[in-house]
Design an enzyme around this catalytic site. Structure first.
Site, PDB file in Angstrom:
ATOM      1  CG  ASP A  62      -1.832   1.163   1.349  1.00 53.39           C
ATOM      2  OD1 ASP A  62      -1.629   2.161   0.632  1.00 53.39           O
ATOM      3  OD2 ASP A  62      -2.780   1.095   2.159  1.00 53.39           O
ATOM      4  CB  SER A 142      -3.728  10.735 -17.191  1.00 48.07           C
ATOM      5  OG  SER A 142      -4.842  10.722 -18.071  1.00 48.07           O
ATOM      6  CE1 TYR A 158      -6.247   8.542 -12.585  1.00 46.41           C
ATOM      7  CE2 TYR A 158      -6.968   9.914 -14.418  1.00 46.41           C
ATOM      8  CZ  TYR A 158      -6.235   8.842 -13.937  1.00 46.41           C
ATOM      9  OH  TYR A 158      -5.497   8.076 -14.800  1.00 46.41           O
ATOM     10  CE  LYS A 162      -3.099   9.568 -12.658  1.00 45.46           C
ATOM     11  NZ  LYS A 162      -2.062   8.554 -12.429  1.00 45.46           N
TER      12      LYS A 162
END
Length: 276
Positions: A62, A142, A158, A162
């Protein structure tokens, strides 16, 4: 970069692009460390490589936990000595939902995994790389960080992370150049890891997931067709062979970035006619 006899650590590599990359690098002669939140699947991925004659180990990790990372590095050092290439690939599911539905903890988790998780992994391998005067760091961002299409409206935590990964990679490339440590940032396009957009069946905020039609509304057709994980992995590896800083599996991204820049980096300029 050459891959034979190199130790490569990939986080989030039990499935998807990470697993496809691990499989191909093993074929090229690398020793693979597959780290994933799902330890069972990480070991399964490593066993698959071993069955094909490659060298690999799989472990639970993790990336938000310092103790997990310490245990991982202890095992890696005991078996392989050091890490030559780190590919930060672990990521929270991208679709958080509509902006009015996103709870604060979705932001916190995304930042913990996608930004601070990357930092934790880099801090674990970087001292020895600097000591040796060689090493390679890859941060997986991304294509939405360089070409922020309309789907970003469902992925704001998200895509925020990125963008942070991209900016972090800029600074690290400058900082680590004198120490012989190279840095690349990988920006994969939409990748087919399931039949749902972003590879998910539910949003991280617990609301209804957008339909594929809604998700892709207003997206340039050149950027709306999912690639395979194998294609993304092949592009990444080719980019690393050439030691490129920016590597993207979005076909034609260079030309599209130029057009985006000429539009003043206005994300609304990326909406295709008919999009909302």
């Amino acid at each position: 970069m050459e891959f034979e006899n190199k130790t490569v650590l990939i986080t989030g590599a039990a499935t998807g692009i990470g697993r496809a990359t691990a499989r191909e690098l093993a074929r090229l002669g690398s020793r693979l460390v597959i780290a994933d939140l799902n330890g069972e699947k990480a070991q399964e991925a490593a066993s698959s490589i071993q069955a094909d004659g490659g060298e690999a180990m799989g472990m639970h990790c993790d990336v938000t936990r310092d103790d997990d990372i310490a245990a991982l590095m202890k095992a890696v050092v005991a078996k392989y000595g050091h890490v030559d290439l780190l590919i930060n690939n672990a990521s929270m599911p991208p679709i958080a939902g509509r902006i009015e539905d996103i709870p604060f903890d979705a932001w916190e988790i995304a930042l913990q995994v996608n930004v601070l998780g990357y930092v934790r992994m880099i801090r674990a391998v970087l001292p020895k790389m600097m000591e040796r005067g060689s090493g390679y760091l890859v941060n997986t961002a991304s294509s939405l960080a360089i070409l922020p299409d309309p789907p970003t409206r469902f992925q704001i935590p998200y895509t925020t992370t990125k963008g942070a990964q991209l900016a972090m990679s800029y600074g690290m490339a400058h900082a680590l150049r004198p120490h012989g440590v190279r840095v690349s940032v990988f920006c994969p396009s939409i990748t087919a890891t399931s039949d749902r957009p972003g590879g998910q069946s539910v949003t991280t905020s617990g609301t209804a997931i957008p339909s594929i039609a809604e998700f892709l509304d207003g997206v340039d057709p050149r950027r709306g067709k999912p690639a395979t994980a194998e294609f993304a992995a092949s592009v990444l590896i080719e980019g690393l062979c050439q030691e490129k800083f920016l590597i993207s599996s979005q076909v034609g991204y260079e030309e599209q970035i130029v057009g985006f820049a000429q539009a003043g980096l206005d994300p609304l300029a990326l909406i295709t006619r008919g999009g909302t």
